[in-house]
Design a protein around this motif. Structure first.
Motif, PDB file in Angstrom:
ATOM      1  N   PRO A 156      24.858  42.744  53.919  1.00 58.02           N
ATOM      2  CA  PRO A 156      26.336  42.732  54.292  1.00 58.02           C
ATOM      3  C   PRO A 156      27.106  43.707  53.788  1.00 58.02           C
ATOM      4  CG  PRO A 156      25.938  41.315  52.433  1.00 58.02           C
ATOM      5  CD  PRO A 156      24.575  41.582  53.096  1.00 58.02           C
ATOM      6  N   THR A 157      27.959  44.286  54.726  1.00 57.49           N
ATOM      7  CA  THR A 157      28.763  45.492  54.016  1.00 57.49           C
ATOM      8  C   THR A 157      29.694  45.017  53.415  1.00 57.49           C
ATOM      9  OG1 THR A 157      30.289  45.230  55.985  1.00 57.49           O
ATOM     10  CG2 THR A 157      28.652  46.631  56.440  1.00 57.49           C
ATOM     11  N   TYR A 158      30.040  45.926  52.249  1.00 54.37           N
ATOM     12  CA  TYR A 158      30.634  45.728  51.040  1.00 54.37           C
ATOM     13  C   TYR A 158      32.045  46.787  51.098  1.00 54.37           C
ATOM     14  CZ  TYR A 158      32.340  45.397  46.455  1.00 54.37           C
ATOM     15  OH  TYR A 158      33.346  45.205  45.316  1.00 54.37           O
ATOM     16  N   THR A 159      33.120  46.254  51.188  1.00 53.76           N
ATOM     17  CA  THR A 159      34.281  47.160  50.646  1.00 53.76           C
ATOM     18  C   THR A 159      35.037  46.549  49.363  1.00 53.76           C
ATOM     19  OG1 THR A 159      34.349  47.403  53.211  1.00 53.76           O
ATOM     20  CG2 THR A 159      36.208  48.391  51.806  1.00 53.76           C
ATOM     21  N   PRO A 160      35.094  47.712  48.639  1.00 59.05           N
ATOM     22  CA  PRO A 160      35.815  47.333  47.392  1.00 59.05           C
ATOM     23  C   PRO A 160      37.325  47.043  47.723  1.00 59.05           C
ATOM     24  CG  PRO A 160      35.243  49.803  47.424  1.00 59.05           C
ATOM     25  CD  PRO A 160      34.622  49.049  48.526  1.00 59.05           C
ATOM     26  N   THR A 161      37.945  46.350  46.927  1.00 60.87           N
ATOM     27  CA  THR A 161      39.264  45.906  47.073  1.00 60.87           C
ATOM     28  C   THR A 161      40.157  46.933  46.309  1.00 60.87           C
ATOM     29  OG1 THR A 161      39.452  44.400  45.187  1.00 60.87           O
ATOM     30  CG2 THR A 161      38.767  43.730  47.109  1.00 60.87           C
ATOM     31  N   GLY A 162      41.365  46.901  46.356  1.00 64.20           N
ATOM     32  CA  GLY A 162      42.153  47.937  45.747  1.00 64.20           C
ATOM     33  C   GLY A 162      42.135  47.807  44.314  1.00 64.20           C
ATOM     34  N   THR A 163      42.081  46.525  43.864  1.00 70.08           N
ATOM     35  CA  THR A 163      42.041  46.173  42.579  1.00 70.08           C
ATOM     36  C   THR A 163      41.038  46.845  41.820  1.00 70.08           C
ATOM     37  OG1 THR A 163      43.246  43.934  42.764  1.00 70.08           O
ATOM     38  CG2 THR A 163      41.850  44.317  40.628  1.00 70.08           C
ATOM     39  N   GLU A 164      39.683  46.653  42.480  1.00 74.63           N
ATOM     40  CA  GLU A 164      38.229  47.246  42.044  1.00 74.63           C
ATOM     41  C   GLU A 164      38.503  48.764  41.833  1.00 74.63           C
ATOM     42  OE1 GLU A 164      35.162  43.847  43.650  1.00 74.63           O
ATOM     43  OE2 GLU A 164      35.855  45.511  45.045  1.00 74.63           O
ATOM     44  N   LEU A 165      39.057  49.179  43.156  1.00 72.74           N
ATOM     45  CA  LEU A 165      39.162  50.879  43.110  1.00 72.74           C
ATOM     46  C   LEU A 165      39.971  51.452  41.774  1.00 72.74           C
ATOM     47  CD1 LEU A 165      39.456  51.506  46.780  1.00 72.74           C
ATOM     48  CD2 LEU A 165      37.558  52.037  45.411  1.00 72.74           C
ATOM     49  N   LEU A 166      41.268  50.802  41.700  1.00 76.15           N
ATOM     50  CA  LEU A 166      41.976  50.984  40.503  1.00 76.15           C
ATOM     51  C   LEU A 166      41.391  50.992  39.063  1.00 76.15           C
ATOM     52  CD1 LEU A 166      45.517  49.483  41.843  1.00 76.15           C
ATOM     53  CD2 LEU A 166      44.867  51.869  41.336  1.00 76.15           C
ATOM     54  N   ILE A 167      40.537  49.732  38.966  1.00 78.10           N
ATOM     55  CA  ILE A 167      39.760  49.604  37.744  1.00 78.10           C
ATOM     56  C   ILE A 167      38.815  50.773  37.585  1.00 78.10           C
ATOM     57  CG2 ILE A 167      38.176  48.207  36.625  1.00 78.10           C
ATOM     58  CD1 ILE A 167      39.542  45.748  37.890  1.00 78.10           C
ATOM     59  N   ALA A 168      38.044  51.232  38.653  1.00 74.65           N
ATOM     60  CA  ALA A 168      37.151  52.423  38.583  1.00 74.65           C
ATOM     61  C   ALA A 168      38.052  53.305  38.142  1.00 74.65           C
ATOM     62  CB  ALA A 168      36.724  52.633  39.804  1.00 74.65           C
ATOM     63  N   LEU A 169      38.924  53.838  38.789  1.00 73.36           N
ATOM     64  CA  LEU A 169      39.865  55.137  38.608  1.00 73.36           C
ATOM     65  C   LEU A 169      40.468  54.845  37.225  1.00 73.36           C
ATOM     66  CD1 LEU A 169      41.406  57.406  39.814  1.00 73.36           C
ATOM     67  CD2 LEU A 169      43.315  56.061  40.246  1.00 73.36           C
ATOM     68  N   GLY A 170      40.743  53.912  36.665  1.00 71.52           N
ATOM     69  CA  GLY A 170      41.062  53.734  35.330  1.00 71.52           C
ATOM     70  C   GLY A 170      40.047  54.144  34.304  1.00 71.52           C
ATOM     71  N   ILE A 171      38.999  53.644  34.485  1.00 70.35           N
ATOM     72  CA  ILE A 171      37.862  53.927  33.812  1.00 70.35           C
ATOM     73  C   ILE A 171      37.683  55.279  33.746  1.00 70.35           C
ATOM     74  CG2 ILE A 171      35.410  53.786  33.547  1.00 70.35           C
ATOM     75  CD1 ILE A 171      35.874  50.703  34.526  1.00 70.35           C
ATOM     76  N   TYR A 172      37.520  56.068  34.761  1.00 66.56           N
ATOM     77  CA  TYR A 172      37.378  57.278  34.777  1.00 66.56           C
ATOM     78  C   TYR A 172      38.453  58.270  34.053  1.00 66.56           C
ATOM     79  CZ  TYR A 172      33.307  57.647  37.886  1.00 66.56           C
ATOM     80  OH  TYR A 172      32.204  57.535  38.681  1.00 66.56           O
ATOM     81  N   ALA A 173      39.887  57.702  34.251  1.00 61.74           N
ATOM     82  CA  ALA A 173      40.898  58.377  33.638  1.00 61.74           C
ATOM     83  C   ALA A 173      40.909  58.219  32.070  1.00 61.74           C
ATOM     84  CB  ALA A 173      42.117  57.758  34.111  1.00 61.74           C
ATOM     85  N   VAL A 174      40.558  57.055  31.485  1.00 62.78           N
ATOM     86  CA  VAL A 174      40.162  56.906  30.103  1.00 62.78           C
ATOM     87  C   VAL A 174      39.054  57.991  29.639  1.00 62.78           C
ATOM     88  CG1 VAL A 174      39.465  55.344  28.348  1.00 62.78           C
ATOM     89  CG2 VAL A 174      41.022  54.531  30.038  1.00 62.78           C
ATOM     90  N   GLY A 175      38.034  57.841  30.421  1.00 58.99           N
ATOM     91  CA  GLY A 175      36.883  58.781  30.093  1.00 58.99           C
ATOM     92  C   GLY A 175      37.552  60.294  29.863  1.00 58.99           C
ATOM     93  N   ALA A 176      38.012  60.794  31.028  1.00 59.25           N
ATOM     94  CA  ALA A 176      38.853  62.243  30.874  1.00 59.25           C
ATOM     95  C   ALA A 176      39.667  62.373  29.963  1.00 59.25           C
ATOM     96  CB  ALA A 176      39.437  62.312  32.219  1.00 59.25           C
TER      97      ALA A 176
END
Length: 97
Positions: free
Chosen positions: A55-75
């Motif tokens: 099945p094709t999987y498309t992340p939700t907006g919440t999942e994308l924001l969580i991933a972006l937040g993780i990268y931001a904290v790492g930066a």
């Protein structure tokens, strides 16, 4: 391979003291870990059904924001550590490196 290269460069004192090889080792560590963790995230999203369909999987907006937040904290952490390293490097005499 990048992680092994970094390990060799960082454990060899004569190589570790040169700025060029130290930078190469740091870049190798960064990209080696990034590739390893990135592949783990890609493979974990690949879950075929019992009949073999993928099945094709498309992340939700919440999942994308969580991933972006993780990268931001790492930066942010990386920026703080760079600030500390540059300050320490400026205070020590050049012969120590």
């Amino acid at each position: 391979l990048l992680s092994v290269l970094a390990l060799v460069l960082l454990f060899t004192p004569s190589l570790r003291k040169r700025d060029a090889t130290l930078i190469l080792a740091c870049v190798a560590v960064f990209f080696g870990i990034w590739m390893e963790k990135g592949l783990g995230m890609v493979v974990s999203g690949f879950i075929p059904t019992p009949v073999g369909d993928v099945p094709t999987y498309t992340p939700t907006g919440t999942e994308l924001l969580i991933a972006l937040g993780i990268y931001a904290v790492g930066a942010l952490i990386l920026t703080v550590l760079y600030k500390i390293a540059v300050t320490v490097r400026k205070r020590e005499p050049e012969a120590a490196w």
